[in-house]
Motif scaffolding. Structure first.
Motif: not given
Length: 291
Positions: A185-189, A202-204, A210-212
């Motif tokens: 999911l890191a590369g997704r919004t 902060s989960l990542w 990722p973008e929030i």
């Protein structure tokens, strides 16, 4: 000195008996003690209620008006404290707040078992989009809260943790996967409910966050994901109670679960809160309340 129910009863007894002597005998009090109680009430109110200047005791105009109000007040308190009438106010609905998913898949069981055990006392589920689901401002009597939410003046029961799920668009490439990781999911919004959500960046890991995209309600969150504009991370209860067209839920395997709490005010704002706590414990298998 502040006046209380004892002073009202004393005044009403005097007004009914016509003399302090007879009123004292009826109340099994000494005449001096009853006279002091009347004087305390008059001093508290700043007005004379009883005219003692004549041979026969009489109420002043203020005393006559006060007698009517005092009688209604005492009658209301007596009715409230009468065990034979308790059923009337016990039928006031018990309100259980939640931000979006109540007890997840256990919610129907909770409602069924409550109706069976308490057929005359409604249990109302109230969805309120605040961090405390309406508990902090008195809109509910108890609340199911997720994450680290602290509410002063409350007691809690820790409910079973919930695993996290990824919420993705049904038409996207992630929906067919049997499970996902945070890296997927890191590369997704990532859509985040900024009011009641349990997901933060902060989960990542710091280098791959990722973008929030912030939303204000669960409905906005679901619409954003269904349209393919974002993905989401949510407790499993959401996938159980919020099936939404275009949204698929996939287990996340490398993220800690979400703590879940049943929280209520101390002392409770509804007499049936202890019964609710006990039933929630039974339904969820939760431990006993914190001391």
């Amino acid at each position: 000195m502040s006046a209380d129910l004892r002073h009202l009863r004393a005044f009403l007894a005097i007004a009914e008996a016509g003399t302090i002597t007879r009123a004292a005998a009826r109340m099994h009090l000494g005449q001096p003690a009853l006279s002091r109680t009347l004087h305390q009430l008059e001093s508290h109110l700043g007005v004379r209620l009883v005219d003692r200047s004549t041979h026969h005791l009489a109420l002043t105009p203020a005393g006559l008006a006060f007698r009517e109000h005092a009688g209604r007040a005492v009658e209301a308190v007596d009715a409230l404290l009468d065990p034979a009438r308790a059923g009337a106010w016990l039928r006031v609905p018990l309100r259980l707040g939640h931000a979006w998913s109540a007890l997840g898949g256990r919610t129907p069981e909770l409602l069924r078992r409550w109706r069976t055990a308490h057929p005359d006392l409604p249990l109302e589920l109230v969805q309120i989009d605040t961090r405390t689901a309406g508990l902090a401002d008195g809109r509910v009597d108890a609340a199911v809260l997720r994450g680290r939410v602290r509410v002063p003046g409350t007691r809690t029961v820790r409910l079973p943790d919930e695993r996290r799920m990824a919420a993705v668009s049904e038409g996207g490439d992630l929906a067919a996967r049997p499970s996902l990781t945070l890296a997927d999911l890191a590369g997704r919004t990532v859509a985040v409910n900024q009011v009641t959500g349990t997901t933060t960046a902060s989960l990542w890991p710091a280098g791959s966050r990722p973008e929030i995209s912030r939303v204000a309600t669960t409905e906005d969150w679901l619409v954003r994901i269904a349209s393919g504009g974002a993905v989401g991370v949510t407790p499993a209860a959401t996938s159980q109670l919020h099936r939404y067209p275009g949204v698929a839920y996939v287990p996340l395997t490398d993220v800690p679960p979400v703590p879940v709490w049943l929280v209520w005010t101390d002392p409770p704002t509804h007499p049936a809160v202890p019964q609710l706590v006990e039933l929630v414990q039974e339904v969820t298998g939760a431990p006993t309340a914190d001391p």
